[in-house]
Scaffold this active site. Structure first.
Site, PDB file in Angstrom:
ATOM      1  N   ALA A  39     -43.284  46.529   5.182  1.00 36.58           N
ATOM      2  CA  ALA A  39     -42.927  45.913   3.892  1.00 36.58           C
ATOM      3  C   ALA A  39     -43.872  44.765   3.504  1.00 36.58           C
ATOM      4  O   ALA A  39     -44.623  44.855   2.525  1.00 36.58           O
ATOM      5  CB  ALA A  39     -41.484  45.448   3.936  1.00 36.58           C
ATOM      6  N   CYS A  71     -35.659  50.993   4.749  1.00 34.85           N
ATOM      7  CA  CYS A  71     -34.330  50.926   4.139  1.00 34.85           C
ATOM      8  C   CYS A  71     -33.768  52.325   3.875  1.00 34.85           C
ATOM      9  O   CYS A  71     -32.555  52.486   3.679  1.00 34.85           O
ATOM     10  CB  CYS A  71     -34.382  50.159   2.820  1.00 34.85           C
TER      11      CYS A  71
HETATM   12  C1  LIG Z   1     -32.452  50.918   8.813  1.00 37.29           C
HETATM   13  C2  LIG Z   1     -32.805  49.755   7.959  1.00 37.29           C
HETATM   14  C3  LIG Z   1     -32.230  49.628   6.700  1.00 37.29           C
HETATM   15  C4  LIG Z   1     -32.529  48.531   5.900  1.00 37.29           C
HETATM   16  N1  LIG Z   1     -31.963  48.443   4.676  1.00 37.29           N
HETATM   17  C5  LIG Z   1     -32.280  47.409   3.877  1.00 37.29           C
HETATM   18  C6  LIG Z   1     -31.784  47.340   2.564  1.00 37.29           C
HETATM   19  O1  LIG Z   1     -31.057  48.241   2.117  1.00 37.29           O
HETATM   20  N2  LIG Z   1     -32.107  46.266   1.821  1.00 37.29           N
HETATM   21  C7  LIG Z   1     -32.914  45.269   2.290  1.00 37.29           C
HETATM   22  O2  LIG Z   1     -33.201  44.316   1.567  1.00 37.29           O
HETATM   23  N3  LIG Z   1     -33.418  45.315   3.533  1.00 37.29           N
HETATM   24  C8  LIG Z   1     -33.129  46.358   4.330  1.00 37.29           C
HETATM   25  N4  LIG Z   1     -33.655  46.428   5.580  1.00 37.29           N
HETATM   26  C9  LIG Z   1     -34.481  45.314   6.064  1.00 37.29           C
HETATM   27  C10 LIG Z   1     -35.918  45.452   5.595  1.00 37.29           C
HETATM   28  O3  LIG Z   1     -36.382  46.722   5.896  1.00 37.29           O
HETATM   29  C11 LIG Z   1     -36.759  44.393   6.256  1.00 37.29           C
HETATM   30  O4  LIG Z   1     -36.280  43.137   5.840  1.00 37.29           O
HETATM   31  C12 LIG Z   1     -38.220  44.505   5.883  1.00 37.29           C
HETATM   32  O5  LIG Z   1     -38.739  45.728   6.282  1.00 37.29           O
HETATM   33  C13 LIG Z   1     -39.004  43.393   6.565  1.00 37.29           C
HETATM   34  O6  LIG Z   1     -40.351  43.547   6.289  1.00 37.29           O
HETATM   35  P1  LIG Z   1     -41.456  42.977   7.280  1.00 37.29           P
HETATM   36  O7  LIG Z   1     -42.763  43.358   6.712  1.00 37.29           O
HETATM   37  O8  LIG Z   1     -41.181  41.566   7.555  1.00 37.29           O
HETATM   38  O9  LIG Z   1     -41.192  43.724   8.640  1.00 37.29           O
HETATM   39  P2  LIG Z   1     -41.197  45.266   8.969  1.00 37.29           P
HETATM   40  O10 LIG Z   1     -40.986  46.085   7.755  1.00 37.29           O
HETATM   41  O11 LIG Z   1     -40.235  45.436  10.094  1.00 37.29           O
HETATM   42  O12 LIG Z   1     -42.655  45.531   9.478  1.00 37.29           O
HETATM   43  C14 LIG Z   1     -43.198  44.847  10.576  1.00 37.29           C
HETATM   44  C15 LIG Z   1     -44.216  45.740  11.238  1.00 37.29           C
HETATM   45  O13 LIG Z   1     -45.027  44.951  12.093  1.00 37.29           O
HETATM   46  C16 LIG Z   1     -45.401  45.726  13.203  1.00 37.29           C
HETATM   47  N5  LIG Z   1     -45.817  44.839  14.286  1.00 37.29           N
HETATM   48  C17 LIG Z   1     -45.095  43.868  14.884  1.00 37.29           C
HETATM   49  N6  LIG Z   1     -45.828  43.256  15.821  1.00 37.29           N
HETATM   50  C18 LIG Z   1     -47.017  43.823  15.815  1.00 37.29           C
HETATM   51  C19 LIG Z   1     -48.204  43.623  16.558  1.00 37.29           C
HETATM   52  N7  LIG Z   1     -48.280  42.693  17.507  1.00 37.29           N
HETATM   53  N8  LIG Z   1     -49.268  44.407  16.304  1.00 37.29           N
HETATM   54  C20 LIG Z   1     -49.198  45.371  15.337  1.00 37.29           C
HETATM   55  N9  LIG Z   1     -48.119  45.602  14.609  1.00 37.29           N
HETATM   56  C21 LIG Z   1     -47.036  44.835  14.840  1.00 37.29           C
HETATM   57  C22 LIG Z   1     -44.146  46.504  13.524  1.00 37.29           C
HETATM   58  O14 LIG Z   1     -44.451  47.681  14.249  1.00 37.29           O
HETATM   59  C23 LIG Z   1     -43.583  46.807  12.133  1.00 37.29           C
HETATM   60  O15 LIG Z   1     -43.930  48.092  11.688  1.00 37.29           O
HETATM   61  C24 LIG Z   1     -33.399  47.528   6.387  1.00 37.29           C
HETATM   62  C25 LIG Z   1     -33.988  47.656   7.649  1.00 37.29           C
HETATM   63  C26 LIG Z   1     -33.705  48.764   8.412  1.00 37.29           C
HETATM   64  C27 LIG Z   1     -34.352  48.902   9.754  1.00 37.29           C
END
Ligand SMILES: Cc1cc2nc3c(=O)[nH]c(=O)nc-3n(C[C@H](O)[C@H](O)[C@H](O)COP(=O)(O)OP(=O)(O)OC[C@H]3O[C@@H](n4cnc5c(N)ncnc54)[C@H](O)[C@@H]3O)c2cc1C
Length: 581
Positions: A39, A71
Site C-alpha cells: 500500500a 484488503c
Molecule cells: C486481510 C486484510 C484486510 C484488510 N482490510 C482493510 C480494510 O478493509 N480497510 C483498511 O483501511 N485497511 C485494511 N487492511 C489494512 C491495510 O491493508 C494496511 O493498513 C495497509 O496495507 C498498510 O500498508 P503498508 O504499506 O503500511 O503495509 P503493507 O501493505 O503491509 O506492506 C508492507 C510490505 O513491506 C514488506 N516488507 C516488510 N519488511 C520488509 C523488508 N525488510 N524488506 C522488504 N520488504 C519488506 C512486506 O512484505 C509487505 O509486503 C487490511 C489488511 C489485511 C491484511
C-alpha cells in the site's frame, strides 16, 4: 496554503529535472529506494515517478507480489471476489513498463547503513548493497500470533499476505474443515468469520474483550455480534485462548471449555515491522510506531516512512497513535515520496475512519468513540438515534443506528459510529468530513445534505443526531447515555426510570424497577411522579422520550433526561437487569 510545485521540478523544454538532494548539490537523477512494495510503498513509487522522470527508483519487497489488494483477501476466501488475479494490482514488469521502477520481489532489506547511505538486500541473486540518496520505509506490520501451545500447528493460520491467503484457501479446498475458530473479533477476524460461513464452515469467534469490534462503543459491538449470530456464527466474548490441540482438533479456552476447531485463524492485532529501523538507530515513538514528523521524515532527514509502521497524530485527540489502515497508508506513501523528492507536503494526521461489512450489515466509525473521548480527557456527551436510513414511507427503509460523540464544553464533534443494513458508509463519510473541518454540532445540524425519499429523509439522520446533541447541550432536552444511567443506579441516588412506551412494549421487556406511563397518557398522569428525584425517561429509540422530557419540563420537572438511544441501546450495551415477559 497550498505550496507551489517547486520551480526546479517543473517540466522544462528538456524534460523534467530531478530534485536537489538534501544538503545542496544539483543531482538530477537521485536514487530513491523504497522498502515495502504494497500500500504505502507502491503508492510512493508511483508518486515518485510522477514527480521526477529522472529519479532512479527501486522498490524492495520481501514477498512475491507488489501492490496487491490485501484488503480484498477475505473476499477471495469468501468467493465474493471470484478471480484471484483481481487482487494483484501491479506486477514488477508492469511497474517497470509504466513507471520505470525497478521492483525487486522476494528480496528482503536486512540492513540500513545510514552513514554510507545504502541498504543491504538479500534476494534470489544473493546479497547486494543498494545505494540511496533518499530512503522510504513502508514495511507495514505483521500479525501477532500469541505463543500458545499449538500455535504453530498445521491447521493454524493468519491472514496478511497473498501467500497466507493461498495457504488458507488450499487447506479449505483439501481438507474441507467442518469447524473453524477465529481468535480475535476485530475487523479482519469478522470478515474472515463471514468468509468461513460462506464456505460452509461452522464458525466461532473468540474475543478476549467484552465485545467484538472493541474500538467501537460496546452497544455497537453488540449489534455486530447479533448480526454474526443471526448468520450462524457463534460469538464468545470475554474469554481468551489457552491452547490449540492438534490432536482431536480442538481449541482450549481460558475458562477450560474446548471448541471443535478443524481450522484456527489468529487475528489478534498487528505489530509494526520495526526491526530494520531499530537496528539503524531510528527513533521509535511513544505508541510503539516509528517516529515521523509532519513531513513523514524519521529521525534521519534522508529517511521517510509511511503506513502501518509509523505513528501519527490523531486529528481529534491530538495524541500520537498507530492507525494501521489502508487509506492513511496510501496517502502517507504519496506524501513521503513527495517530500523525499523535494516537493514539500504535510501529513496532518488521521481520524481512524473505518467501515466493515458483516453479512448484510455494516458498521463504521470515525474519530473518537465515547470511551476513547473520555480517556482522552474530553467532557464527552453522546447522542444516539435509531432512524430509517431513508424516508420510512419509501420501500426498503432500514433502521440505522447513529451515535455522535461531542465535547460538552465546545460543542465540537469528536466522533461518530453507525450500524445498520443500509446507509452507514455514507453517514460515516459525511461525519469524517465534518471532523476534518473541526465542525461543531451546530454546523453538523446545518449540513445541507442530498435528499429524495429513496436516499434519505428531509432531515438526514446526521442532522437529527446533531439536533439531539444540541438539545442536550442547551438543556432543552438533556441526554444521558445508558452508561450514565447505570452509574446513577449504582451511585445510590435513587433515580426514577420512566418508561413511556406502549403497554405491549413494556410488558415484553423493561429495565427492572422502571415506572411505566405511556407517552400519550403522560400529560394526565405525570402529577404522580416525584419532583425531587432525577427522572431518566426511556422509550424504544429515544424519540418518544424526547417528547416526554419536553412535557415534563413544561410541568416543572427540573431534572429530567432522555436515555439516548432508548431501550435499543440499553439492551445492546448490556449490564442492566431486565424484566421480560
Ligand atoms: C486481510 C486484510 C484486510 C484488510 N482490510 C482493510 C480494510 O478493509 N480497510 C483498511 O483501511 N485497511 C485494511 N487492511 C489494512 C491495510 O491493508 C494496511 O493498513 C495497509 O496495507 C498498510 O500498508 P503498508 O504499506 O503500511 O503495509 P503493507 O501493505 O503491509 O506492506 C508492507 C510490505 O513491506 C514488506 N516488507 C516488510 N519488511 C520488509 C523488508 N525488510 N524488506 C522488504 N520488504 C519488506 C512486506 O512484505 C509487505 O509486503 C487490511 C489488511 C489485511 C491484511
Amino acid at each position: 496554503m497550498l505550496e507551489p510545485f517547486p520551480a526546479d521540478l517543473a517540466p522544462t523544454q528538456d524534460g523534467v529535472e530531478g530534485p536537489r538532494p538534501a544538503g545542496g548539490g544539483t543531482r538530477v537523477n537521485p536514487k530513491l529506494v523504497i522498502i515495502g512494495g504494497v500500500a504505502g510503498g507502491a503508492t510512493a513509487a508511483a508518486r515518485a515517478r510522477r514527480i521526477s522522470e529522472e529519479a532512479e527508483i527501486t522498490l524492495v519487497e520481501r514477498g512475491p507480489y507488489v501492490s496487491y489488494a490485501n484488503c480484498g483477501l477475505p473476499y477471495f476466501l469468501s468467493r465474493e471476489i471470484e478471480r484471484r488475479s483481481n487482487l494483484l494490482l501491479q506486477t514488477p514488469e508492469g511497474f517497470a513498463r509504466r513507471y520505470r521502477v525497478q521492483a525487486l520481489v522476494r528480496t528482503e532489506a536486512v540492513e540500513i547503513d545510514r552513514a554510507g547511505k545504502r541498504v543491504r538486500c538479500r534476494g534470489p541473486e544473493g546479497e547486494r548493497w543498494l545505494p540511496y540518496d533518499k530512503l522510504i520505509l513502508a514495511q507495514g506490520g505483521s500479525p501477532v500470533i500469541p505463543e500458545l501451545p499449538g500455535h504453530d500447528a498445521a491447521h493454524v493460520f493468519r491472514l496478511w499476505t497473498v501467500p497466507d491467503m493461498d495457504r488458507l484457501d488450499a487447506h479449505i479446498e483439501r481438507y474441507a474443515p467442518a469447524t473453524a475458530v477465529v481468535v480475535g473479533g476485530g475487523f479482519i477476524g469478522l470478515e474472515m468469520a463471514e468468509a468461513f460461513r460462506k464456505r460452509g464452515i461452522a464458525t466461532t469467534v473468540v474475543e478476549l474483550l467484552p465485545s467484538v469490534l472493541s474500538v467501537m462503543d460496546r452497544e455497537f459491538g453488540a449489534c455486530v455480534a447479533k448480526e454474526l449470530e443471526h448468520n450462524g456464527v457463534r460469538v464468545l466474548t470475554g474469554v481468551g485462548v489457552k491452547a490449540v490441540h492438534a490432536e482431536g482438533r480442538t481449541l482450549e479456552l481460558s475458562d477450560g471449555r474446548r471448541l471443535p476447531a478443524d481450522l484456527v485463524l489468529f487475528s489478534v492485532g498487528v505489530r509494526p515491522e520495526l526491526g530494520l529501523a531499530r537496528s539503524a538507530g531510528l527513533e521509535i515513538g511513544a505508541s510503539g510506531g516509528l517516529l515521523v514528523d509532519e513531513h513523514l521524515r524519521t529521525s534521519d532527514p534522508d529517511i521517510h516512512a509511511a503506513g502501518d509502521m509509523v505513528e501519527v497524530v490523531h486529528k481529534v485527540s491530538g495524541r500520537r497513535i498507530r492507525i494501521p489502515l489502508a487509506g492513511p497508508a496510501n496517502r502517507q506513501g504519496r506524501i513521503a515520496a513527495s517530500n523525499a523528492l523535494g516537493v514539500p507536503m504535510r501529513y496532518s494526521g488521521a481520524l481512524g475512519t473505518t467501515v466493515v461489512k458483516v453479512f448484510e450489515a455494516t458498521a463504521g466509525m470515525t474519530g473518537l468513540s465515547e470511551r476513547a473521548a473520555r480517556e482522552a480527557g474530553f467532557d464527552a456527551g453522546a447522542a444516539v438515534i435509531h432512524k430509517d436510513h431513508h424516508a420510512g414511507y419509501f420501500p426498503g427503509a432500514k433502521e440505522l443506528s447513529l451515535k455522535l460523540v461531542y465535547d460538552r464544553r465546545t460543542a465540537r464533534l469528536l466522533g461518530a459510529q453507525a450500524f445498520g443494513h443500509a446507509g452507514v458508509d455514507k453517514r460515516i463519510d459525511v461525519l469524517a468530513t465534518a471532523l476534518q473541518g473541526k465542525m461543531t454540532l451546530e454546523e453538523v445540524a446545518e449540513l445541507d445534505l442530498a435528499y429524495a425519499p429513496p436516499y434519505s429523509s428531509a432531515n438526514d439522520p446526521v442532522n437529527i443526531a446533531a439536533f439531539a446533541g444540541l438539545n442536550d447541550l442547551s438543556g432543552f432536552a438533556p441526554l444521558a447515555t445508558p452508561a450514565q444511567l447505570q452509574a446513577a443506579l449504582e451511585s445510590g441516588e435513587r433515580p426514577l426510570i420512566l418508561d413511556v412506551r406502549s403497554d405491549e412494549e413494556f410488558a415484553r421487556s423493561h429495565v427492572r424497577g422502571a415506572k411505566h406511563i405511556p407517552l400519550d397518557a403522560l400529560r394526565e398522569r405525570c402529577e404522580a411522579l416525584p419532583k425531587d428525584r432525577r427522572i431518566f425517561v426511556i422509550c424504544r429509540s429515544g424519540f418518544r422520550a424526547h417528547l416526554a422530557v419536553r412535557i415534563l419540563k413544561a410541568r416543572g420537572f427540573g431534572d429530567v433526561v432522555n436515555v439516548t438511544g432508548g431501550q435499543l441501546s440499553v439492551v445492546a450495551g448490556g449490564g442492566f437487569e431486565l424484566e421480560e415477559a
